[in-house]
Design an enzyme around this catalytic site. Sequence first.
Site, short mmCIF file in Angstrom:
data_model
loop_
_atom_site.label_atom_id
_atom_site.label_comp_id
_atom_site.label_asym_id
_atom_site.label_seq_id
_atom_site.Cartn_x
_atom_site.Cartn_y
_atom_site.Cartn_z
N PHE A 138 0.75 -1.18 0.01
CA PHE A 138 -0.57 -0.25 -0.31
C PHE A 138 0.34 1.13 -0.03
CE2 PHE A 138 -2.97 3.45 1.64
CZ PHE A 138 -4.08 3.71 0.64
N ASP A 223 8.85 2.36 2.50
CA ASP A 223 7.97 3.45 2.57
C ASP A 223 7.78 3.30 3.64
OD1 ASP A 223 5.84 4.22 3.18
OD2 ASP A 223 5.23 3.85 1.00
N LYS A 252 2.94 11.33 7.52
CA LYS A 252 1.81 11.52 8.69
C LYS A 252 2.65 11.71 9.73
CE LYS A 252 0.07 6.35 7.11
NZ LYS A 252 -1.53 6.61 6.38
N1 PXG Z 1 2.35 4.84 2.25
C1 PXG Z 1 1.86 4.23 3.21
C2 PXG Z 1 2.90 2.70 3.37
C3 PXG Z 1 0.46 4.82 4.06
O1 PXG Z 1 0.36 3.50 4.77
C4 PXG Z 1 0.34 6.23 2.25
C5 PXG Z 1 1.77 5.35 1.55
C6 PXG Z 1 -0.36 7.00 1.38
O2 PXG Z 1 0.06 8.24 2.44
P1 PXG Z 1 -1.78 9.35 2.12
O3 PXG Z 1 -0.61 10.26 2.83
O4 PXG Z 1 -1.60 9.68 0.45
O5 PXG Z 1 -3.07 8.69 2.66
C7 PXG Z 1 -0.07 5.06 2.84
C8 PXG Z 1 -1.11 5.75 3.85
C9 PXG Z 1 -6.23 5.66 2.95
C10 PXG Z 1 -5.12 4.49 4.29
O6 PXG Z 1 -7.83 5.29 3.61
C11 PXG Z 1 -3.90 5.22 3.98
C12 PXG Z 1 -3.47 4.70 4.97
C13 PXG Z 1 -3.64 3.83 6.04
C14 PXG Z 1 -4.88 3.67 6.00
C15 PXG Z 1 -6.14 4.47 5.13
O7 PXG Z 1 -6.05 5.46 1.88
N2 PXG Z 1 -1.98 5.18 4.48
#
Ligand code: PXG
Length: 396
Positions: A138, A223, A252
């Site tokens: 992810f 990441d 984050k």
């Molecule tokens: N890389 C990792 C490992 C993540 O957990 C992202 C990238 C993307 O970050 P942004 O700030 O663009 O959301 C994440 C995000 C969701 C969601 O609803 C996103 C995450 C965890 C849970 C839900 O999109 N992680």
Amino acid sequence: MNNSMQLEEQYGAHNYHPLPVVLVKGEGPYVWDDQGKKYLDMMSAYSAVSHGHCNPRLVQALTDQANQLTIVSRAYYTDKLGAFLKKACDMTEQDMALPMNTGAEAVETAIKAARKWAYTVKGVADEQAEIIVANGNFHGRTTTIVGFSSEKAYQKGFGPFTPGFKLVDYGDVDALEAAITPNTAAFLVEPIQGEGGIVIPPAGYLKKCKALCEKHNVLLICDEIQTGLGRTGKLLACQHDDVTPDGLILGKALGGGMLAVSMFLSRKDVMDVFTYGSHGSTFGGNPLSSVVALEALNIIEEEKLAERSHELGEYFMAELRKINNSAIKEIRGKGLFVGIEFHPNQLDARDVCLQLMDKGILSKETHATVVRLAPPLVITKEQLDDALEIIKEVLV
Ligand code: PXG
């Protein structure tokens, strides 16, 4: 459904399925709903709130800077960005950093850096660069990023997708080696897969990946948007394997739970592929974000949040493992990044989250079988004990 929920449902796109609670206030590891009920937040906005809600040092930094200067274009220098970049590079042992806002933007930045590095430094022929990613990954929600997801639900209806990515099994070093070709620019990987369900690869995986990447002149890009900045009991999760990656992505918690702040950090020869006009962001690196993120990094260091996460995480998991419930398949995690996995069809993770919420703990399922428990790193042992009591009530 009350008025706040109705407004969101009527005027907001239905891209989330929230638990039925309306939050109005936060302080430290706690949040309150519109009825005045208090909850321990074990979600921490997917690790964005590691410093605790409305951390006073961060509120101070934010308001001081908000009264001074908030945003100017990157067409000008500010007195705040350089100090933030230096701190981030020093703490993570990287040479240079490029600030963005959301995690997905920093991942896109890493992808662009890796490709251009492949063409201009490694010597890959134009348009041929490949990036290897892991099954279960992810990395965000842009069309390019969901295009290399192995989760069909993230992709359905959003194609066509960007070519140039290859999937290999997570945790499988041989699969990585088999996938590397002379055109491989980078291996992009999460040290622990968060959204994938708190999946921890075999010990030494990242170290072996790093060795393979070195051997084949491939960039190892980690990441650490979710795992970084103390969440797993080290400043960076890749430090569990003694690895310094060639590229690092943070987000984050970098914004201290206040603002969207992300960055791509890397070696100089990689970052130097960016020249004037080749990349940018209106808000990336603005003085308000820079001040808040610098203070967020200072707090992590001075308040030893990574060490705290390690100690409390070990204790928390040991206590969770004492729970006797045959529906529990596994309790796993590192630091305060913990997942409880249930056997399929024995306990529904969302049901468990609803019961926890009823008793004053906010959490969230990932997939149908894993409950994620990741409180703010400022949580105390006593507060964690309170949480354990409630979790036991729900699970025993
Ligand atoms: N890389 C990792 C490992 C993540 O957990 C992202 C990238 C993307 O970050 P942004 O700030 O663009 O959301 C994440 C995000 C969701 C969601 O609803 C996103 C995450 C965890 C849970 C839900 O999109 N992680």
